[in-house]
Design an enzyme around this catalytic site. Structure first.
Site, PDB file in Angstrom:
ATOM      1  N   GLU A 255       0.889  -1.168   0.000  1.00 36.77           N
ATOM      2  CA  GLU A 255       0.000   0.000   0.000  1.00 36.77           C
ATOM      3  C   GLU A 255       0.923   1.213   0.000  1.00 36.77           C
ATOM      4  O   GLU A 255       1.666   1.446   0.944  1.00 36.77           O
ATOM      5  CB  GLU A 255      -0.887   0.018   1.240  1.00 36.77           C
ATOM      6  CG  GLU A 255      -1.949   1.093   1.130  1.00 36.77           C
ATOM      7  CD  GLU A 255      -2.353   1.688   2.466  1.00 36.77           C
ATOM      8  OE1 GLU A 255      -3.424   2.285   2.538  1.00 36.77           O
ATOM      9  OE2 GLU A 255      -1.582   1.584   3.438  1.00 36.77           O
ATOM     10  N   ASP A 329     -10.760   1.731   3.677  1.00 36.53           N
ATOM     11  CA  ASP A 329     -10.442   3.144   3.906  1.00 36.53           C
ATOM     12  C   ASP A 329     -11.242   4.074   2.992  1.00 36.53           C
ATOM     13  O   ASP A 329     -11.064   5.292   3.042  1.00 36.53           O
ATOM     14  CB  ASP A 329      -8.952   3.418   3.628  1.00 36.53           C
ATOM     15  CG  ASP A 329      -8.038   2.781   4.646  1.00 36.53           C
ATOM     16  OD1 ASP A 329      -8.484   2.539   5.786  1.00 36.53           O
ATOM     17  OD2 ASP A 329      -6.866   2.521   4.294  1.00 36.53           O
TER      18      ASP A 329
HETATM   19  O1  TEU Z   1      -3.900   3.443   5.378  1.00 40.40           O
HETATM   20  C1  TEU Z   1      -2.916   4.323   4.966  1.00 40.40           C
HETATM   21  C2  TEU Z   1      -3.400   5.458   4.251  1.00 40.40           C
HETATM   22  O2  TEU Z   1      -2.800   5.916   3.307  1.00 40.40           O
HETATM   23  C3  TEU Z   1      -4.529   6.125   4.919  1.00 40.40           C
HETATM   24  O3  TEU Z   1      -3.936   7.173   5.571  1.00 40.40           O
HETATM   25  C4  TEU Z   1      -5.531   6.634   4.025  1.00 40.40           C
HETATM   26  O4  TEU Z   1      -5.000   7.683   3.275  1.00 40.40           O
HETATM   27  C5  TEU Z   1      -6.643   7.128   4.866  1.00 40.40           C
HETATM   28  O5  TEU Z   1      -7.186   6.029   5.549  1.00 40.40           O
HETATM   29  C6  TEU Z   1      -7.668   7.774   4.012  1.00 40.40           C
HETATM   30  O6  TEU Z   1      -8.665   8.287   4.774  1.00 40.40           O
HETATM   31  C7  TEU Z   1      -3.464   2.348   6.091  1.00 40.40           C
HETATM   32  C8  TEU Z   1      -4.633   1.481   6.483  1.00 40.40           C
HETATM   33  O7  TEU Z   1      -5.231   0.967   5.326  1.00 40.40           O
HETATM   34  C9  TEU Z   1      -5.559   2.278   7.340  1.00 40.40           C
HETATM   35  O8  TEU Z   1      -6.728   1.572   7.654  1.00 40.40           O
HETATM   36  C10 TEU Z   1      -4.815   2.643   8.586  1.00 40.40           C
HETATM   37  O9  TEU Z   1      -5.606   3.469   9.373  1.00 40.40           O
HETATM   38  C11 TEU Z   1      -3.489   3.342   8.278  1.00 40.40           C
HETATM   39  O10 TEU Z   1      -2.747   2.708   7.246  1.00 40.40           O
HETATM   40  C12 TEU Z   1      -2.601   3.303   9.497  1.00 40.40           C
HETATM   41  O11 TEU Z   1      -2.157   1.991   9.719  1.00 40.40           O
END
Ligand code: TEU
Ligand code: CA
Length: 557
Positions: A255, A329
């Site tokens: 990611e 997300d």
């Molecule tokens: O998400 C990372 C991420 O880029 C998020 O900051 C995203 O931009 C945001 O959720 C948008 O609103 C990952 C995971 O998928 C997320 O669920 C976590 O909260 C985050 O990392 C921290 O581990």
């Protein structure tokens, strides 16, 4: 191009907390997933990506891990995990784990030690800095509001947390941290898991000196340029690959917030030195702006086409794409670029699915997407559970950036909680998700939108996804064919071709409810063509096409 299983696979993402509750405590769990394995087999997916199931105090629903080798009590036990893994493998389904190693929980034993003293052996596992003139070491804001620094009185220093204050960032420049992470990964691989989805892996290497960022609407500096695709990220991932990934047969997806196509060619290069593929954010961020994601803006189709086409063509033959509209997300894509009114919900859900699943890359289906689940009519702030939404409300309303009603509308449209309400299994109480009280409200539309109803009806969104997945398995052109965009300037139709040897697909998707005439592109006129899939069912490749509301069709020539 070399054929590999992960290029041909379709992945299904499970958010365990909201998938299926087996013991009535209102929280989804591992036994609940095992119970539904036949449902997933029926859909036809190859791989499950499991959002985190490790021990966690749940400040960010499991993305704050306190023990990487233990299972969260809410979700069950390691025996339950092993049973779920076996049940998946018996059906030929692989399991990809979420790997969250940019940060840990502040309750992880490493951090508990680290904060004790400046000379603790774990001190350098995290990023500690002295304050500057009695203030934070720099101006960075956290992704979940407030400063990215937390003061710790025990040693009179600050630690960095790009996410919540309960998610301190690990210091990847410390070789001991890398050893620990790689050992832990190998431990899971030996257990028999089939890959990793790597949480914000593009953020693990920070620019030395941690310079101040450009100040945004919330008064904090943007850390993006100093942490995304940082100076050593590729070196660390190549080390991870040499020491762990290359020794097993895995699917790996990073990611990568802030990733560009140039960077993706390094992360996901076909030479296999780092990862198989990345999640990029450009198409998801098209409706962002000065106030970050918080708005009600609609994505323009021409911009969406331009971004997705750039990714399709720039990575072709060099790196591998992932394809997604939804995850835990993101609000539901159906409510964002489709139409969730009763009249058009199903047809537009199928159109979006067609548009994505006919591209080159590995498609990801997020739980409930295969049912056409929609955004949620949250009433008040109390209905929300997500730390991002709740903190953003307090920060932006508190600072007067938005009034409360405006912010509530934005939350309803964009909150991550839209994706996190319980999976809608049937029309019984709580959508058949739990016999207790669900940890987050159920979308009241479960009486109409649910798996039981769709499984009993041939033309449902579920069976449409099932068909798209089967077509991908049966047609190498869908996996490996070259992509070409037609009609880039058109604001309502997304039209592209896929070509492999003598075979050619023409994909046409109407993103609006307006009826549209379209001439068959010159190269296809007079050629023998057939319909591979269509969401209306009765269209033919004629010279003059009439496309109905949200119509999608794939012709094969
Ligand atoms: O998400 C990372 C991420 O880029 C998020 O900051 C995203 O931009 C945001 O959720 C948008 O609103 C990952 C995971 O998928 C997320 O669920 C976590 O909260 C985050 O990392 C921290 O581990
Ligand atoms: Ca439970």
């Amino acid at each position: 191009m070399e054929r590999t299983w992960w290029k041909e696979a379709v992945v299904y993402q499970i958010y365990p907390r909201s998938f299926n509750d087996s013991n009535g405590d209102g929280i989804g769990d591992l036994n609940g997933i095992t119970e539904k394995m036949d449902y997933l087999k029926k859909l036809g997916i190859d791989v499950i990506w499991l959002s985190p199931v490790y021990e966690s105090p749940n400040d960010d629903n499991g993305y704050d891990i306190s023990n990487y080798r233990g299972i969260m009590k809410d979700f069950g036990t390691m025996e339950d995990f092993d049973r779920m893994l076996a049940a998946a493998h018996e059906r030929g389904i692989r399991i990809v784990m979420d790997l969250v190693v940019n940060h840990t929980s502040d309750e992880h034993p490493w951090f508990v030690e680290s904060r004790k003293s400046k000379d603790n052996p774990y001190r350098d596992y995290y990023i500690w800095r002295e304050g500057k003139n009695g203030k934070e070491p720099n101006n960075w804001g956290s992704c979940f509001s407030g400063s990215a620094w937390e003061y710790d009185g025990q040693t009179d220093m600050y630690f960095l947390h790009l996410f919540s204050r309960k998610q301190p960032d690990l210091n990847w420049d410390n070789p001991k941290v890398r050893d620990e992470v790689f050992d832990m990964m190998a431990w899971w691989c030996r257990k028999g898991i089939d890959g990793f989805r790597m949480d914000v892996i593009s953020l693990i290497s920070k620019v030395p000196g941690l310079p101040d960022g450009e100040v945004g609407k919330n008064g904090y500096g943007d850390y993006g340029p100093y942490v995304c695709n940082g100076p050593h990220v590729h070196e660390y991932l190549q080390e991870m690959n040499r020491r762990v990934l290359s020794r097993y047969d895995l699917l790996t997806v990073g990611e990568c917030s802030g990733v560009t196509v140039e960077e993706a060619k390094k992360y996901a290069s076909l030479d296999g030195k780092e990862l198989n593929m990345v999640f990029q954010f450009e198409h998801m961020d098209l409706d962002g702006g000065e106030t970050f994601k918080w708005n009600e803006r609609k994505i323009k189709l021409t911009e969406l086409k331009q971004v997705l086409t750039k990714w399709q063509t720039s990575l072709a033959g060099k790196a591998w794409n992932s394809l997604y509209w939804c995850n835990h997300d993101q609000p539901r894509m159906l409510s964002r670029m489709g139409n969730d009114s009763p009249e058009y919900r199903e047809v537009s859900a199928k159109m979006l699915a067609t548009c994505l699943h006919m591209m080159q890359g590995t498609p990801y289906v997020y739980q409930g997407e295969e049912l056409g689940m929609t955004n949620v009519p949250f009433r008040t702030l109390e209905d929300f559970r997500d730390i991002e939404s709740i903190n953003a409300y307090h920060e932006l309303v508190g600072q007067g950036v938005f009034d409360s009603d405006t912010m509530m509308r934005y939350l309803r449209y964009k909150s991550r909680d839209n994706a996190r309400t319980p999976m809608q299994w049937d029309d019984s109480e709580n959508a058949g998700f739990t016999e207790g009280t669900p940890w987050i409200m159920v979308n009241p539309n479960y009486t109409e939108i649910n798996a039981r109803e769709e499984l009993g009806r041939e033309d449902s969104v579920f069976y449409y996804y099932q068909k798209l997945i089967r077509l991908r398995h049966e047609n190498p052109v869908i996996v490996y064919g070259d992509y070409e965009l037609l009609m880039p300037e058109d604001e309502s139709l997304y039209v592209y071709t896929r070509t492999l040897d003598k075979e050619k697909l023409l994909v046409i998707c109407n993103f609006t409810e307006e009826i549209r005439e379209m001439e068959l592109p010159e190269e296809f006129k007079g050629r023998e063509g057939s319909v591979m899939i269509s969401n209306y069912g009765d269209i033919r490749p004629e010279e003059e096409l009439t496309l109905r509301a949200y119509e999608a069709v794939v012709f094969k020539f």
